[in-house]
Each structure stands twice: as C-alpha cells, then as structure tokens.
Design an enzyme around this catalytic site. Structure first.
Site, PDB file in Angstrom:
ATOM      1  N   LEU A  13       0.834  -1.213   0.000  1.00 45.74           N
ATOM      2  CA  LEU A  13       0.000   0.000   0.000  1.00 45.74           C
ATOM      3  C   LEU A  13       0.863   1.255   0.000  1.00 45.74           C
ATOM      4  O   LEU A  13       0.477   2.295  -0.539  1.00 45.74           O
ATOM      5  CB  LEU A  13      -0.943   0.006   1.205  1.00 45.74           C
ATOM      6  CG  LEU A  13      -1.969  -1.128   1.236  1.00 45.74           C
ATOM      7  CD1 LEU A  13      -2.953  -0.941   2.372  1.00 45.74           C
ATOM      8  CD2 LEU A  13      -2.702  -1.216  -0.095  1.00 45.74           C
ATOM      9  N   LEU A  33      11.857   0.664   6.609  1.00 47.07           N
ATOM     10  CA  LEU A  33      13.021   0.125   7.324  1.00 47.07           C
ATOM     11  C   LEU A  33      14.302   0.325   6.528  1.00 47.07           C
ATOM     12  O   LEU A  33      15.334   0.697   7.063  1.00 47.07           O
ATOM     13  CB  LEU A  33      12.832  -1.386   7.510  1.00 47.07           C
ATOM     14  CG  LEU A  33      12.015  -1.862   8.692  1.00 47.07           C
ATOM     15  CD1 LEU A  33      11.894  -3.369   8.636  1.00 47.07           C
ATOM     16  CD2 LEU A  33      12.676  -1.420   9.996  1.00 47.07           C
ATOM     17  N   SER A  34      14.210   0.035   5.249  1.00 43.29           N
ATOM     18  CA  SER A  34      15.422   0.115   4.437  1.00 43.29           C
ATOM     19  C   SER A  34      15.230   1.137   3.329  1.00 43.29           C
ATOM     20  O   SER A  34      14.150   1.716   3.174  1.00 43.29           O
ATOM     21  CB  SER A  34      15.742  -1.259   3.860  1.00 43.29           C
ATOM     22  OG  SER A  34      14.602  -1.722   3.195  1.00 43.29           O
ATOM     23  N   LEU A  50      10.623   1.924  13.040  1.00 44.15           N
ATOM     24  CA  LEU A  50       9.611   2.554  13.898  1.00 44.15           C
ATOM     25  C   LEU A  50       9.850   2.280  15.385  1.00 44.15           C
ATOM     26  O   LEU A  50       9.339   3.002  16.235  1.00 44.15           O
ATOM     27  CB  LEU A  50       8.214   2.059  13.501  1.00 44.15           C
ATOM     28  CG  LEU A  50       7.721   2.562  12.128  1.00 44.15           C
ATOM     29  CD1 LEU A  50       6.571   1.698  11.617  1.00 44.15           C
ATOM     30  CD2 LEU A  50       7.298   4.027  12.232  1.00 44.15           C
ATOM     31  N   GLY A  70       3.324   1.723   8.014  1.00 45.60           N
ATOM     32  CA  GLY A  70       4.495   0.914   8.382  1.00 45.60           C
ATOM     33  C   GLY A  70       4.177  -0.017   9.536  1.00 45.60           C
ATOM     34  O   GLY A  70       3.442   0.337  10.462  1.00 45.60           O
ATOM     35  N   SER A 110      -6.971  -2.570  10.923  1.00 35.36           N
ATOM     36  CA  SER A 110      -7.280  -3.739  10.099  1.00 35.36           C
ATOM     37  C   SER A 110      -8.614  -4.370  10.510  1.00 35.36           C
ATOM     38  O   SER A 110      -9.038  -4.263  11.676  1.00 35.36           O
ATOM     39  CB  SER A 110      -6.170  -4.777  10.277  1.00 35.36           C
ATOM     40  OG  SER A 110      -6.540  -6.009   9.683  1.00 35.36           O
ATOM     41  N   TYR A 135      -1.616  -9.969  15.906  1.00 30.53           N
ATOM     42  CA  TYR A 135      -1.613  -8.848  14.952  1.00 30.53           C
ATOM     43  C   TYR A 135      -2.877  -7.989  15.143  1.00 30.53           C
ATOM     44  O   TYR A 135      -2.801  -6.754  15.247  1.00 30.53           O
ATOM     45  CB  TYR A 135      -1.514  -9.422  13.537  1.00 30.53           C
ATOM     46  CG  TYR A 135      -1.880  -8.461  12.432  1.00 30.53           C
ATOM     47  CD1 TYR A 135      -1.077  -7.355  12.158  1.00 30.53           C
ATOM     48  CD2 TYR A 135      -3.024  -8.657  11.642  1.00 30.53           C
ATOM     49  CE1 TYR A 135      -1.407  -6.478  11.128  1.00 30.53           C
ATOM     50  CE2 TYR A 135      -3.348  -7.796  10.621  1.00 30.53           C
ATOM     51  CZ  TYR A 135      -2.548  -6.703  10.364  1.00 30.53           C
ATOM     52  OH  TYR A 135      -2.875  -5.831   9.354  1.00 30.53           O
ATOM     53  N   LYS A 139      -3.509  -3.972  16.465  1.00 31.20           N
ATOM     54  CA  LYS A 139      -4.278  -2.911  15.800  1.00 31.20           C
ATOM     55  C   LYS A 139      -5.285  -2.296  16.776  1.00 31.20           C
ATOM     56  O   LYS A 139      -5.520  -1.091  16.763  1.00 31.20           O
ATOM     57  CB  LYS A 139      -4.983  -3.468  14.555  1.00 31.20           C
ATOM     58  CG  LYS A 139      -4.025  -3.887  13.442  1.00 31.20           C
ATOM     59  CD  LYS A 139      -3.196  -2.720  12.913  1.00 31.20           C
ATOM     60  CE  LYS A 139      -2.359  -3.105  11.707  1.00 31.20           C
ATOM     61  NZ  LYS A 139      -1.547  -1.996  11.179  1.00 31.20           N
ATOM     62  N   CYS A 165      -7.049  -4.792   0.827  1.00 36.95           N
ATOM     63  CA  CYS A 165      -6.743  -3.776  -0.189  1.00 36.95           C
ATOM     64  C   CYS A 165      -5.710  -4.315  -1.172  1.00 36.95           C
ATOM     65  O   CYS A 165      -4.506  -4.285  -0.911  1.00 36.95           O
ATOM     66  CB  CYS A 165      -6.261  -2.499   0.494  1.00 36.95           C
ATOM     67  SG  CYS A 165      -6.217  -1.083  -0.618  1.00 36.95           S
TER      68      CYS A 165
HETATM   69  P1  NAI Z   1       3.319  -4.510   3.754  1.00 37.11           P
HETATM   70  O1  NAI Z   1       3.793  -5.601   4.650  1.00 37.11           O
HETATM   71  O2  NAI Z   1       3.429  -4.710   2.273  1.00 37.11           O
HETATM   72  O3  NAI Z   1       4.072  -3.166   4.140  1.00 37.11           O
HETATM   73  C1  NAI Z   1       4.423  -2.818   5.454  1.00 37.11           C
HETATM   74  C2  NAI Z   1       5.712  -2.061   5.396  1.00 37.11           C
HETATM   75  O4  NAI Z   1       6.063  -1.707   6.729  1.00 37.11           O
HETATM   76  C3  NAI Z   1       6.876  -2.879   4.806  1.00 37.11           C
HETATM   77  O5  NAI Z   1       7.477  -2.192   3.728  1.00 37.11           O
HETATM   78  C4  NAI Z   1       7.836  -3.045   5.969  1.00 37.11           C
HETATM   79  O6  NAI Z   1       9.206  -2.989   5.589  1.00 37.11           O
HETATM   80  C5  NAI Z   1       7.469  -1.864   6.860  1.00 37.11           C
HETATM   81  N1  NAI Z   1       7.824  -2.145   8.263  1.00 37.11           N
HETATM   82  C6  NAI Z   1       7.656  -3.306   8.965  1.00 37.11           C
HETATM   83  N2  NAI Z   1       8.175  -3.194  10.186  1.00 37.11           N
HETATM   84  C7  NAI Z   1       8.697  -1.946  10.279  1.00 37.11           C
HETATM   85  C8  NAI Z   1       9.389  -1.236  11.283  1.00 37.11           C
HETATM   86  N3  NAI Z   1       9.668  -1.805  12.472  1.00 37.11           N
HETATM   87  N4  NAI Z   1       9.794   0.011  11.027  1.00 37.11           N
HETATM   88  C9  NAI Z   1       9.527   0.592   9.825  1.00 37.11           C
HETATM   89  N5  NAI Z   1       8.875  -0.011   8.822  1.00 37.11           N
HETATM   90  C10 NAI Z   1       8.463  -1.276   9.052  1.00 37.11           C
HETATM   91  O7  NAI Z   1       1.810  -4.202   4.171  1.00 37.11           O
HETATM   92  P2  NAI Z   1       0.677  -3.479   3.332  1.00 37.11           P
HETATM   93  O8  NAI Z   1      -0.206  -4.508   2.750  1.00 37.11           O
HETATM   94  O9  NAI Z   1       1.258  -2.429   2.482  1.00 37.11           O
HETATM   95  O10 NAI Z   1      -0.167  -2.808   4.526  1.00 37.11           O
HETATM   96  C11 NAI Z   1       0.130  -1.516   5.004  1.00 37.11           C
HETATM   97  C12 NAI Z   1      -0.562  -1.324   6.336  1.00 37.11           C
HETATM   98  O11 NAI Z   1      -1.946  -1.511   6.183  1.00 37.11           O
HETATM   99  C13 NAI Z   1      -0.088  -2.300   7.417  1.00 37.11           C
HETATM  100  O12 NAI Z   1      -0.029  -1.601   8.646  1.00 37.11           O
HETATM  101  C14 NAI Z   1      -1.197  -3.329   7.461  1.00 37.11           C
HETATM  102  O13 NAI Z   1      -1.314  -3.889   8.762  1.00 37.11           O
HETATM  103  C15 NAI Z   1      -2.411  -2.494   7.090  1.00 37.11           C
HETATM  104  N6  NAI Z   1      -3.449  -3.292   6.442  1.00 37.11           N
HETATM  105  C16 NAI Z   1      -3.288  -3.716   5.147  1.00 37.11           C
HETATM  106  C17 NAI Z   1      -4.269  -4.454   4.521  1.00 37.11           C
HETATM  107  C18 NAI Z   1      -4.164  -4.869   3.089  1.00 37.11           C
HETATM  108  O14 NAI Z   1      -5.132  -5.461   2.589  1.00 37.11           O
HETATM  109  N7  NAI Z   1      -3.080  -4.601   2.377  1.00 37.11           N
HETATM  110  C19 NAI Z   1      -5.484  -4.855   5.256  1.00 37.11           C
HETATM  111  C20 NAI Z   1      -5.536  -4.364   6.619  1.00 37.11           C
HETATM  112  C21 NAI Z   1      -4.552  -3.602   7.165  1.00 37.11           C
HETATM  113  C1  15L Z   2      -4.693  -7.563   6.770  1.00 34.82           C
HETATM  114  O1  15L Z   2      -4.735  -6.950   7.831  1.00 34.82           O
HETATM  115  C2  15L Z   2      -3.413  -7.835   6.086  1.00 34.82           C
HETATM  116  O2  15L Z   2      -2.493  -6.781   6.235  1.00 34.82           O
HETATM  117  C3  15L Z   2      -3.572  -8.175   4.603  1.00 34.82           C
HETATM  118  O3  15L Z   2      -2.364  -8.751   4.128  1.00 34.82           O
HETATM  119  C4  15L Z   2      -4.740  -9.120   4.387  1.00 34.82           C
HETATM  120  O4  15L Z   2      -4.488 -10.334   5.048  1.00 34.82           O
HETATM  121  C5  15L Z   2      -5.999  -8.493   4.947  1.00 34.82           C
HETATM  122  O5  15L Z   2      -5.842  -8.133   6.302  1.00 34.82           O
HETATM  123  C6  15L Z   2      -7.224  -9.390   4.836  1.00 34.82           C
HETATM  124  O6  15L Z   2      -7.850  -9.670   5.854  1.00 34.82           O
HETATM  125  O7  15L Z   2      -7.549  -9.794   3.715  1.00 34.82           O
END
Ligand code: NAI
Ligand code: 15L
Length: 265
Positions: A13, A33-34, A50, A70, A110, A135, A139, A165
């Site tokens: 995202l 992170l990187s 973070l 993040g 989430s 997890y 949240k 998403c």
């Molecule tokens: P993702 O796993 O692709 O991205 C998360 C990013 O956070 C990664 O690039 C990772 O390197 C970074 N990260 C992890 N630990 C860290 C730390 N200690 N310090 C700094 N950065 C750190 O996840 P995505 O899918 O992009 O989701 C983004 C956010 O949305 C997350 O918080 C996730 O829990 C939330 N979310 C996403 C959903 C989805 O459907 N994609 C659904 C529900 C929630």
């Molecule tokens: C989340 O919270 C996760 O970040 C995502 O990878 C999916 O598993 C999503 O929920 C989901 O419930 O589909």
C-alpha cells in the site's frame, strides 16, 4: 499540506500511496526500514525503524499529515508484532505530541481488530473490538492509543479498519472485504481535506454488494467508495473453489486468521 509522511512506503500500500498522493502536499516524506531508492524532486526519503524512538521523533518533525502504513502487516511472533506495531505506534504518537504542529494521522488499522465477528453480523463504528490474532490485538492497541491522544492532546486520527486492499479480491471472503486502490486513495484524500476529522473508526471497504460493514457514522467525511467486488465473483468462482460452510473463511469476518494458531516462543 506542506509535508505528508508516508510510513511503510516500501510496502504494497505504501507504493500505491507514494505514487498517488503527490497532490496532497508540497513535500512527500517517504519512510521504511530500508532504503527506498532515489528521492523524486518532491520527495524526502528517510530510512527509519519505527521501534527507534529518537529516529521516529526526527521522522515526524515538520510533517502536518501522516499516512501510517508501516509495521507488521500479518500475524507473526509476538516480539516482531510488539516492536513494529506497539513500540512503533507509541513512538509515532509521542513524536506527534512533541511536534510543533500536531499532524493529522491516517492509521492503517485492520479488519482483524474485529475478525472474530461472524459473517452474518453487521458492524458499525460502535461494535466492540474482537481481534483474531496477536496482529489484530496490536491494531486494537493502536486504535486505543490514537483515541487517547485525541482526547488528551487533540491529535486527529482516522482509524481505518482496512479490509483487503489489493488490485482485485483473491478469495470469496474478499468479495465482502475488498477495498480497491482507487477507493483507498479517495478515502485518504477526504481524510486530509475534511475540516474536522476527530478520531473516527472507518471500515476500509469498497461499495461491495456483500459488505458486512456500515460507515453511516462517518458520512461527514464525504467518502463515497465507487468500486464493487461483485464484478469479480464470476471469475473467482471459475478459478477457485469457495470455502466449505465450516471453514473459518466462510464463518468469520477475519477468515483464516481466526483458525490459525498463534506463534509460540
Ligand atoms: P506490507 O507488509 O506490504 O508493508 C508494510 C511495510 O512496513 C513494509 O514495507 C515493511 O518494511 C514496513 N515495516 C515493517 N516493520 C517496520 C518497522 N519496524 N519500522 C519501519 N517499517 C516497518 O503491508 P501493506 O499490505 O502495504 O499494509 C500496510 C498497512 O496496512 C499495514 O499496517 C497493514 O497492517 C495495514 N493493512 C493492510 C491491509 C491490506 O489489505 N493490504 C489490510 C488491513 C490492514
Ligand atoms: C490484513 O490486515 C493484512 O495486512 C492483509 O495482508 C490481508 O491479510 C488483509 O488483512 C485481509 O484480511 O484480507
């Protein structure tokens, strides 16, 4: 806005937001992170963990908006969840409190904060949380922390309980939980435009015919999701078998997160 911070900008995202939120602020500060590669002319790139308190303080300084993506995004051992999603969010809000201008925050919560509700139930913003994983608990913690910083210090946060998403729904459950990238971007635009935000719970889902969630309480934000997962049903039916009636994917809003175990030390 002068400067919008996107944490987790290297994630799935985060990459969408990095590309598509450039119109919201003069400067976009992207962090993960990187390294995130070279900065575009309108960008600042800052690598930061973070869980590093002073690093996060410097990261947040000078930002009037934050899209907080993040962190650990699925179930994991507790120390991983704790460092990224508990320590990380405390560091973020403490940094926001200390900043000379308090930023408005979009917090990526989430559906796993309410994952143990049955799929037959309809939820609005007043439903008590019912997390389905460590997890999901993290949240819930983030939502509670944001609420306290709003009541005590006036920091505004949108608590977005994101469903699923992705470019397209990947499972039958996601016909109810899907949030299109376009609707996510439209939501973030409203969050950073509406005059008074407060600290509302928003269900992050598109206008899905089989939705379980009711966003009437946040009508004042002016977000109108336009996409509907239903258009993918036929293709999903052809490509994958639907879950059996006793499968967590067919019973609970959080799907398989409910039937998965937790990581032991
Ligand atoms: P993702 O796993 O692709 O991205 C998360 C990013 O956070 C990664 O690039 C990772 O390197 C970074 N990260 C992890 N630990 C860290 C730390 N200690 N310090 C700094 N950065 C750190 O996840 P995505 O899918 O992009 O989701 C983004 C956010 O949305 C997350 O918080 C996730 O829990 C939330 N979310 C996403 C959903 C989805 O459907 N994609 C659904 C529900 C929630
Ligand atoms: C989340 O919270 C996760 O970040 C995502 O990878 C999916 O598993 C999503 O929920 C989901 O419930 O589909």
């Amino acid at each position: 806005m002068e400067r919008l911070l996107i944490t987790g900008a290297g994630g799935s995202l985060g990459r969408v937001c990095r590309d598509r939120l450039t119109h919201l602020a003069r400067v976009i500060r992207v962090s993960d992170l990187s390294d995130l590669g070279p900065a575009a002319p309108h960008e600042e790139v800052v690598a930061c963990d973070l869980s590093d308190k002073s690093g996060v303080e410097a990261l947040v300084a000078g930002c009037d908006g934050i899209v907080h993506l993040g962190g650990q995004s699925v179930e994991a051992p507790w120390d991983v969840v704790r460092d990224a999603n508990i320590e990380g969010v405390v560091n973020l809000y403490e940094a926001a409190r200390k900043a000379s201008v308090a930023p408005r925050i979009a917090f990526a919560s989430s559906n796993h904060a309410i994952g143990f509700y049955n799929q037959s139930q309809r939820l609005d913003a007043n439903a008590p949380t019912r997390p389905d994983s460590l997890y999901g608990v993290s949240k819930v913690f983030g939502e509670a922390l944001a609420s306290m910083y709003h009541d005590k210090f006036g920091i505004e946060t949108a608590l977005i309980r994101i469903g699923s998403c992705f470019p397209e729904p990947r499972t039958h459950r996601m016909l109810s939980t899907w949030l299109s990238h376009d609707d996510f971007v439209r939501l973030l635009e409203r969050i950073f435009t509406v005059r008074r935000l407060g600290c509302p719970v928003i269900y992050g889902a598109s206008d899905n015919s089989s939705s379980w969630w009711d966003n009437r309480e946040v009508a004042y934000i002016g977000w109108r999701p336009e996409d509907n997962a239903e258009v993918f049903r036929e293709r999903l039916d052809a490509e994958i078998a639907p879950p059996g009636p006793r499968d967590a994917e067919a019973l609970y809003q959080g799907g398989r997160f409910c039937s998965d175990g937790i990581h032991e030390d």
